[in-house]
Design an enzyme around this catalytic site. Structure first.
Site, short mmCIF file in Angstrom:
data_model
loop_
_atom_site.label_atom_id
_atom_site.label_comp_id
_atom_site.label_asym_id
_atom_site.label_seq_id
_atom_site.Cartn_x
_atom_site.Cartn_y
_atom_site.Cartn_z
N CYS A 1 0.82 -1.21 0.00
CA CYS A 1 0.00 0.00 0.00
C CYS A 1 0.86 1.27 0.00
O CYS A 1 0.34 2.36 -0.22
CB CYS A 1 -0.98 -0.01 1.17
SG CYS A 1 -0.22 -0.18 2.77
N ASP B 1 -29.58 0.58 14.68
CA ASP B 1 -28.36 1.38 14.53
C ASP B 1 -27.14 0.44 14.58
O ASP B 1 -27.23 -0.69 15.07
CB ASP B 1 -28.26 2.45 15.62
CG ASP B 1 -27.18 3.48 15.29
OD1 ASP B 1 -26.90 3.72 14.09
OD2 ASP B 1 -26.58 4.05 16.22
N ASP C 1 -31.05 4.85 10.43
CA ASP C 1 -30.13 5.97 10.53
C ASP C 1 -29.53 6.27 9.15
O ASP C 1 -28.47 5.76 8.81
CB ASP C 1 -29.00 5.53 11.48
CG ASP C 1 -28.61 6.62 12.42
OD1 ASP C 1 -28.72 7.78 12.03
OD2 ASP C 1 -28.20 6.29 13.54
#
Length: 327
Positions: free
Chosen positions: A58, A141, A204
């Site tokens: 990376c 949630d 949400d």
DNA sequence: GCGACAG
DNA sequence: ATCTTGTCGC
């Protein structure tokens, strides 16, 4: 192609492994390969969680202007520069020369965000914006612990009192990318919500107040075939048209897609129908359960999500194991 | 320089 | 959403 089986994290790590030594690519190039440039921030977040640095190189992913960006390592971005130089990449004035060493020849079988958009189109065609009966209310949630999502589903009785809470945790395959929230969260709530079909779900996020008319709340409503409402704390798209002191319409292409509720001159929440409810009923049902800024169903779910996370850390809540507690 | 995106 | 320090109010 089942969109819920696509491991976007794994695809990103696969793409990064394709960058040869001596070359770099950009967060945006990876995002474009995945099918949406808007995923570039998420690419950075996923690489920051890289479980096998060097194997997944990376450090070969930089910003579009050639500056190095970040590197999650005790020595920070200095380590990224050292690794790149060792591989023969010149860094002058803190930047690599992308004209000389830009890699963009990615090979991949599927572009996940294209698959997701196609799926959203199919979902949006199934949305019904008429009122359907519901037996009671549910609030949902999620919170996260690394790649594990922890869901709290609060089930209310017919009188509107919280009856029980369910907890569930599962590894997520999709990072958070605006407009694709459902692909991250729905697989985690699917199994604990299936038998709650017929309840009114408070979620949400937005419902039809979404660029492709297919927000999280609509997505969940259609998948579970149940009435649903999206309650979001901030706006994703749409134009505000003030109606009164404490209410505004939110329009997309002159169509009322939802409402903004104001508290003391400030927008408190944005409400839009998900599925099997009208835009007006979504507002009314939300007002009925709104004691504080956040309506009770999702406010309580958010509270229990924190308890769920503690149980997850203490191994009282195990991945893919349902836990239910009376309230 | 503008615009800027739920959780 | 997460992280993390600081401040306000009950």
């Amino acid at each position: 192609m089942n969109p819920y089986e696509i491991d976007v994290y794994a695809l990103i790590y696969d793409l990064v492994r394709q960058i040869p030594e001596g070359y770099v690519t950009t967060y945006g190039a990876i995002a474009k390969a995945l099918g949406d440039i808007r995923a570039s921030k998420a690419v950075g977040e996923v690489l920051a969680m890289n479980p096998t640095p060097i194997i997944v190189p990376c450090h070969r992913v930089v910003m579009s202007d050639g500056s190095l960006g970040g590197y999650t390592h005790p020595e920070g971005v200095r380590k990224k520069a050292e690794l790149l130089r060792r591989e023969g990449v010149e860094i002058i004035g803190g930047k690599v020369n992308l004209k000389k060493c830009f890699f963009n020849d990615f090979k991949l079988k599927i572009r996940p965000f294209e698959v997701f958009r196609d799926y959203q189109k199919r979902i949006s065609e199934k949305i019904r914006l008429e009122d359907y009966d519901f037996s009671a209310i549910v609030g949902v949630d999620l919170t996260y612990n690394g790649r594990y999502g922890i869901a709290a589903v609060v089930v209310f009785d017919e009188k509107g009192n919280p009856e029980y809470v369910r907890y569930y945790s599962k590894k997520t395959l999709v990072p958070y990318v605006p407009t694709y929230l459902a692909f991250r969260e729905y697989p985690i709530i699917e199994e604990v919500s299936r038998d709650l079909r017929g309840y009114l779900f408070f979620l949400d996020g937005h419902g039809i107040l979404h660029p492709r008319k297919c927000g999280y709340a609509s997505h969940v409503g259609v998948e579970l075939d149940t009435p649903s409402i999206g309650v979001a704390k901030s706006l994703l798209v749409g134009n505000i048209v003030i109606e009164s002191n404490n209410l505004a319409k939110v329009l997309i292409d002159d169509e009322v897609r939802g409402y903004a509720i104001y508290d003391k001159g400030r927008a408190s929440v944005y409400v839009s129908p998900g599925h099997k409810i009208t835009v007006g009923s979504a507002l009314r049902e939300t007002m009925k359960v709104k004691k504080y800024k956040i309506p009770e169903p999702t406010r309580l779910a958010h509270y229990y999500t924190k308890l769920g996370k503690e149980m997850f850390k203490n191994r009282k809540l195990l991945p893919e194991r349902l836990l239910e507690t009376p309230l």
